[in-house]
Design a protein around this motif. Structure first.
Motif, PDB file in Angstrom:
ATOM      1  N   LEU A 153     -11.134  20.237  -4.743  1.00 12.94           N
ATOM      2  CA  LEU A 153     -11.053  18.784  -4.622  1.00 12.94           C
ATOM      3  C   LEU A 153     -10.773  18.390  -3.179  1.00 12.94           C
ATOM      4  O   LEU A 153     -10.166  19.149  -2.410  1.00 12.94           O
ATOM      5  CB  LEU A 153      -9.955  18.224  -5.529  1.00 12.94           C
ATOM      6  N   ILE A 154     -11.180  17.186  -2.838  1.00 12.12           N
ATOM      7  CA  ILE A 154     -10.871  16.599  -1.542  1.00 12.12           C
ATOM      8  C   ILE A 154     -10.268  15.208  -1.792  1.00 12.12           C
ATOM      9  O   ILE A 154     -10.495  14.597  -2.851  1.00 12.12           O
ATOM     10  CB  ILE A 154     -12.117  16.481  -0.644  1.00 12.12           C
ATOM     11  N   ARG A 155      -9.524  14.738  -0.852  1.00  8.08           N
ATOM     12  CA  ARG A 155      -8.952  13.401  -0.984  1.00  8.08           C
ATOM     13  C   ARG A 155     -10.032  12.345  -0.783  1.00  8.08           C
ATOM     14  O   ARG A 155     -10.960  12.524   0.006  1.00  8.08           O
ATOM     15  CB  ARG A 155      -7.845  13.194   0.037  1.00  8.08           C
ATOM     16  N   CYS A 156      -9.879  11.290  -1.515  1.00 11.48           N
ATOM     17  CA  CYS A 156     -10.859  10.209  -1.417  1.00 11.48           C
ATOM     18  C   CYS A 156     -10.790   9.604  -0.016  1.00 11.48           C
ATOM     19  O   CYS A 156      -9.737   9.077   0.373  1.00 11.48           O
ATOM     20  CB  CYS A 156     -10.587   9.151  -2.480  1.00 11.48           C
ATOM     21  N   PRO A 157     -11.846   9.659   0.728  1.00  8.40           N
ATOM     22  CA  PRO A 157     -11.783   9.128   2.105  1.00  8.40           C
ATOM     23  C   PRO A 157     -11.761   7.591   2.158  1.00  8.40           C
ATOM     24  O   PRO A 157     -11.520   7.032   3.224  1.00  8.40           O
ATOM     25  CB  PRO A 157     -13.066   9.674   2.739  1.00  8.40           C
ATOM     26  N   ARG A 158     -11.984   6.953   1.044  1.00 14.11           N
ATOM     27  CA  ARG A 158     -12.023   5.488   1.054  1.00 14.11           C
ATOM     28  C   ARG A 158     -10.656   4.856   0.831  1.00 14.11           C
ATOM     29  O   ARG A 158     -10.322   3.847   1.458  1.00 14.11           O
ATOM     30  CB  ARG A 158     -12.992   5.006  -0.022  1.00 14.11           C
ATOM     31  N   CYS A 159      -9.847   5.428  -0.053  1.00 15.81           N
ATOM     32  CA  CYS A 159      -8.558   4.812  -0.393  1.00 15.81           C
ATOM     33  C   CYS A 159      -7.358   5.615   0.029  1.00 15.81           C
ATOM     34  O   CYS A 159      -6.222   5.202  -0.229  1.00 15.81           O
ATOM     35  CB  CYS A 159      -8.476   4.556  -1.902  1.00 15.81           C
ATOM     36  N   CYS A 160      -7.552   6.765   0.667  1.00 17.99           N
ATOM     37  CA  CYS A 160      -6.408   7.613   1.074  1.00 17.99           C
ATOM     38  C   CYS A 160      -6.466   7.848   2.565  1.00 17.99           C
ATOM     39  O   CYS A 160      -7.550   8.062   3.137  1.00 17.99           O
ATOM     40  CB  CYS A 160      -6.428   8.965   0.340  1.00 17.99           C
TER      41      CYS A 160
ATOM     42  N   ALA B 285       0.835  -1.197   0.000  1.00 18.02           N
ATOM     43  CA  ALA B 285       0.000   0.000   0.000  1.00 18.02           C
ATOM     44  C   ALA B 285       0.873   1.250   0.000  1.00 18.02           C
ATOM     45  O   ALA B 285       1.798   1.366   0.814  1.00 18.02           O
ATOM     46  CB  ALA B 285      -0.923  -0.021   1.213  1.00 18.02           C
ATOM     47  N   VAL B 286       0.573   2.176  -0.899  1.00 13.33           N
ATOM     48  CA  VAL B 286       1.340   3.411  -1.036  1.00 13.33           C
ATOM     49  C   VAL B 286       0.390   4.589  -0.906  1.00 13.33           C
ATOM     50  O   VAL B 286      -0.630   4.659  -1.608  1.00 13.33           O
ATOM     51  CB  VAL B 286       2.079   3.463  -2.392  1.00 13.33           C
ATOM     52  N   ASP B 287       0.719   5.513  -0.028  1.00 15.95           N
ATOM     53  CA  ASP B 287      -0.053   6.748   0.127  1.00 15.95           C
ATOM     54  C   ASP B 287       0.510   7.773  -0.858  1.00 15.95           C
ATOM     55  O   ASP B 287       1.526   8.421  -0.589  1.00 15.95           O
ATOM     56  CB  ASP B 287       0.048   7.241   1.570  1.00 15.95           C
TER      57      ASP B 287
ATOM     58  N   ASP C  61     -13.832   2.224  -6.035  1.00 19.97           N
ATOM     59  CA  ASP C  61     -15.097   2.530  -6.696  1.00 19.97           C
ATOM     60  C   ASP C  61     -15.471   4.003  -6.601  1.00 19.97           C
ATOM     61  O   ASP C  61     -16.273   4.502  -7.403  1.00 19.97           O
ATOM     62  CB  ASP C  61     -16.226   1.684  -6.085  1.00 19.97           C
ATOM     63  N   TRP C  62     -14.894   4.713  -5.650  1.00 27.55           N
ATOM     64  CA  TRP C  62     -15.267   6.105  -5.473  1.00 27.55           C
ATOM     65  C   TRP C  62     -14.501   7.040  -6.400  1.00 27.55           C
ATOM     66  O   TRP C  62     -15.098   7.921  -7.016  1.00 27.55           O
ATOM     67  CB  TRP C  62     -15.040   6.530  -4.022  1.00 27.55           C
ATOM     68  N   CYS C  63     -13.185   6.881  -6.466  1.00 26.33           N
ATOM     69  CA  CYS C  63     -12.364   7.836  -7.230  1.00 26.33           C
ATOM     70  C   CYS C  63     -11.695   7.215  -8.447  1.00 26.33           C
ATOM     71  O   CYS C  63     -11.086   7.947  -9.241  1.00 26.33           O
ATOM     72  CB  CYS C  63     -11.291   8.450  -6.338  1.00 26.33           C
ATOM     73  N   GLY C  64     -11.795   5.901  -8.634  1.00 23.38           N
ATOM     74  CA  GLY C  64     -11.127   5.272  -9.764  1.00 23.38           C
ATOM     75  C   GLY C  64      -9.611   5.351  -9.676  1.00 23.38           C
ATOM     76  O   GLY C  64      -8.937   5.456 -10.706  1.00 23.38           O
ATOM     77  N   ASP C  65      -9.065   5.308  -8.455  1.00 26.51           N
ATOM     78  CA  ASP C  65      -7.617   5.396  -8.178  1.00 26.51           C
ATOM     79  C   ASP C  65      -7.029   6.750  -8.556  1.00 26.51           C
ATOM     80  O   ASP C  65      -5.821   6.869  -8.754  1.00 26.51           O
ATOM     81  CB  ASP C  65      -6.851   4.283  -8.901  1.00 26.51           C
ATOM     82  N   LEU C  66      -7.872   7.780  -8.652  1.00 30.25           N
ATOM     83  CA  LEU C  66      -7.377   9.139  -8.891  1.00 30.25           C
ATOM     84  C   LEU C  66      -7.025   9.851  -7.599  1.00 30.25           C
ATOM     85  O   LEU C  66      -6.420  10.928  -7.630  1.00 30.25           O
ATOM     86  CB  LEU C  66      -8.420   9.950  -9.660  1.00 30.25           C
TER      87      LEU C  66
END
Length: 263
Positions: free
Chosen positions: A251-258, A140-142, A210-215
């Protein structure tokens, strides 16, 4: 072949009044067996063969020349090793489990500061290469894109404060320790030390977010990306105010993957 030893007769000649008389030469030296037997090259070679046979039958009297030559030294094999491996190996081996010495209970993470802009080709290629290397490790990479959020660039400058030169990207942190840029990561990968550095990091997700498409970013729901929110507070009635939930790009950071924590 050899001149005979014995009397030498001088020819008769006039003068001197002495007739021809024989002059006796001194007694000849004793003939050695070697001179008697070595009348030819074949005899000399046979004598040498006899000496060698005698030496072999008597090891105690064999000369040093008959000893076998010493065995050749074993060849030396030189193994090449990158300089980065020689410098980093003692430091890594000094720690038993974790080379970063994290406090107990603290999660070990990999944080990458990069840029997704293609304005500078060299920077974009380095960032893409580092992302590919880290994703190949399946950890996992932030990822923190400084081109999408200026707060990440200010955060990076604060972490690497005190440097006279400008801070460039990409920059990698593992377990709270600064590893370096693209060249430093390539050297660790070639030396085989990068896998040891990421031991204990959580594995990467196997599916796309599913929320940001890894963006890693989403449009702010409060202002819909306009960075303006209507507020009815104040004596003058309602007014539009700057949104405090998103960055300068709305923009905000995706709360699901970040993750929301910093280094």
């Amino acid at each position: 072949m050899w001149p005979a030893w014995g009397k030498l007769h001088l020819p008769r000649g006039g003068g001197g009044g002495g007739g021809g008389r024989a002059i006796t030469s001194p007694s000849p030296p004793p003939r050695s067996s070697f001179l008697i037997r070595s009348s030819s090259l074949k005899d000399i070679l046979s004598l040498l063969d006899d000496c060698e046979a005698f030496d072999r039958s008597n090891p105690s009297t064999a000369p040093s020349r008959a000893s076998s030559p010493p065995p050749p030294p074993s060849p030396l094999v030189h193994h090449s090793r990158p300089a980065s491996a020689a410098l980093l190996r003692p430091w890594c081996s000094s720690q038993e489990k974790d080379p970063f010495g994290l406090p107990p209970g603290e999660e070990k993470r990999v944080i990458l500061y990069f840029s997704s802009f293609r304005v500078v080709r060299r920077t974009f290629e380095d960032c893409a290469a580092v992302r590919a290397i880290l994703r190949g490790l399946r950890v996992a990479v932030d990822e923190r894109d400084v081109s999408m959020d200026a707060g990440f660039l200010r955060e990076l400058r604060g972490v690497l404060g005190g440097r006279p030169q400008p801070v460039g990207v990409p920059q990698v942190f593992i377990g709270g320790r600064h590893i370096g840029g693209a060249e430093d990561l390539r050297r660790l990968l070639e030396a085989g030390e990068l896998r040891r550095y990421v031991e204990g990091v959580a594995p990467a997700a196997t599916e796309i977010c599913d929320w940001c498409g890894d963006l890693r970013f989403l449009v702010c729901r409060r202002c819909s990306g306009s960075r303006r929110c209507y507020s009815e507070k104040g004596n003058a009635g309602g007014a539009f105010r700057a949104c405090t939930a998103c960055n300068e790009n709305g923009l905000i950071r995706c709360p699901r993957c970040c993750a929301s924590t910093v280094v």
